[in-house]
Design a protein around this motif. Structure first.
Motif, PDB file in Angstrom:
ATOM      1  N   LEU A  65      -1.379 -10.105 -30.894  1.00 45.24           N
ATOM      2  CA  LEU A  65      -0.339  -9.525 -30.064  1.00 45.24           C
ATOM      3  C   LEU A  65      -0.940  -8.997 -28.761  1.00 45.24           C
ATOM      4  O   LEU A  65      -0.406  -9.237 -27.678  1.00 45.24           O
ATOM      5  N   GLU A 102      -2.414  -7.575 -34.909  1.00 43.62           N
ATOM      6  CA  GLU A 102      -2.413  -6.745 -33.701  1.00 43.62           C
ATOM      7  C   GLU A 102      -3.261  -7.364 -32.599  1.00 43.62           C
ATOM      8  O   GLU A 102      -2.888  -7.339 -31.430  1.00 43.62           O
ATOM      9  N   PRO A 114      -0.763  -1.908 -40.502  1.00 44.02           N
ATOM     10  CA  PRO A 114       0.438  -2.249 -41.268  1.00 44.02           C
ATOM     11  C   PRO A 114       0.098  -2.439 -42.746  1.00 44.02           C
ATOM     12  O   PRO A 114      -1.035  -2.754 -43.095  1.00 44.02           O
ATOM     13  N   PHE A 115       1.081  -2.230 -43.582  1.00 47.82           N
ATOM     14  CA  PHE A 115       0.953  -2.445 -45.021  1.00 47.82           C
ATOM     15  C   PHE A 115      -0.145  -1.582 -45.633  1.00 47.82           C
ATOM     16  O   PHE A 115      -0.904  -2.026 -46.502  1.00 47.82           O
ATOM     17  N   LYS A 125       4.782 -13.217 -41.965  1.00 43.01           N
ATOM     18  CA  LYS A 125       5.521 -13.173 -40.697  1.00 43.01           C
ATOM     19  C   LYS A 125       4.898 -12.248 -39.663  1.00 43.01           C
ATOM     20  O   LYS A 125       5.089 -12.442 -38.469  1.00 43.01           O
ATOM     21  N   SER A 126       4.168 -11.245 -40.112  1.00 39.38           N
ATOM     22  CA  SER A 126       3.632 -10.260 -39.163  1.00 39.38           C
ATOM     23  C   SER A 126       2.535 -10.876 -38.310  1.00 39.38           C
ATOM     24  O   SER A 126       1.742 -11.680 -38.775  1.00 39.38           O
ATOM     25  N   LYS A 127       2.536 -10.479 -37.030  1.00 38.30           N
ATOM     26  CA  LYS A 127       1.496 -10.948 -36.109  1.00 38.30           C
ATOM     27  C   LYS A 127       0.346  -9.959 -36.164  1.00 38.30           C
ATOM     28  O   LYS A 127       0.563  -8.755 -36.075  1.00 38.30           O
ATOM     29  N   ASP A 159       5.559  -8.101 -50.765  1.00 33.09           N
ATOM     30  CA  ASP A 159       5.283  -7.992 -49.329  1.00 33.09           C
ATOM     31  C   ASP A 159       4.738  -9.267 -48.705  1.00 33.09           C
ATOM     32  O   ASP A 159       4.589  -9.327 -47.488  1.00 33.09           O
ATOM     33  N   LYS A 190       6.589 -10.692 -45.700  1.00 35.39           N
ATOM     34  CA  LYS A 190       6.415  -9.830 -44.517  1.00 35.39           C
ATOM     35  C   LYS A 190       5.006  -9.968 -43.951  1.00 35.39           C
ATOM     36  O   LYS A 190       4.816  -9.963 -42.738  1.00 35.39           O
ATOM     37  N   LEU A 191       4.013 -10.083 -44.833  1.00 32.10           N
ATOM     38  CA  LEU A 191       2.628 -10.246 -44.378  1.00 32.10           C
ATOM     39  C   LEU A 191       2.448 -11.563 -43.620  1.00 32.10           C
ATOM     40  O   LEU A 191       1.740 -11.610 -42.616  1.00 32.10           O
TER      41      LEU A 191
END
Length: 158
Positions: free
Chosen positions: A131, A128, A63-64, A124-126, A118, A121-122
């Motif tokens: 996850l 990987e 991501p990103f 909030k992102s889990k 960003d 968003k960074l």
């Protein structure tokens, strides 16, 4: 406009300035301290993006991704300013140095802007891995429940 045209026309010309060695009172130690330090910094600034590129190639679905590319460009340009500072002891390419610094400033500001944009968003992102760990834990819980159920069936048959 004439100055801008003249600037790019003479971008690689070093005729207007003396080399750093003959500017001021550089001792051999002091000059080589600057040169070796700048070259060492340049080397580190070029190895770090190589590692980032290696990482990007090994991790798919990263991501990103634009943030990584901006960081790479930012780091390479920062390193380039150190390299040109070391080179200017022999080749006073002040115009080229100025252009590198302008590019470094532009990419630095772009990187900062993208990070600020960003960052929510960074945050909030889990990751990987977390996850995947969460998914594996859920799968394990399901298997444990199935094992308990199978054991209960076996016990009820006996």
């Amino acid at each position: 406009m004439d100055q801008l045209i003249d600037f790019f026309k003479n971008l690689f010309s070093a005729n207007d300035w003396p080399a750093r060695w003959v500017c001021g009172e550089w001792s051999t130690f002091h000059g080589w301290l600057y040169i070796t330090s700048d070259i060492a910094i340049w080397l580190a600034y070029f190895v770090i993006p190589a590692i980032i590129i290696f990482f990007i190639q090994k991790r798919h679905n990263l991501p990103f991704l634009p943030v990584f590319w901006l960081f790479g460009a930012f780091i390479i340009l920062c390193g380039s300013t150190h390299l040109i500072d070391a080179v200017m002891f022999y080749w006073p390419a002040y115009r080229l140095s100025g252009l590198l610094r302008l590019l470094t400033a532009a990419v630095s500001l772009a990187t900062a802007f993208v990070l600020i944009r960003d960052l929510p968003k960074l945050i909030k992102s889990k990751p990987e891995d977390k996850l995947k760990t969460y998914q594996l834990e859920k799968q394990l819980e399901k298997y444990e429940a199935e094992i308990i159920e199978l054991k209960q069936r076996l016990n009820s048959k006996n």
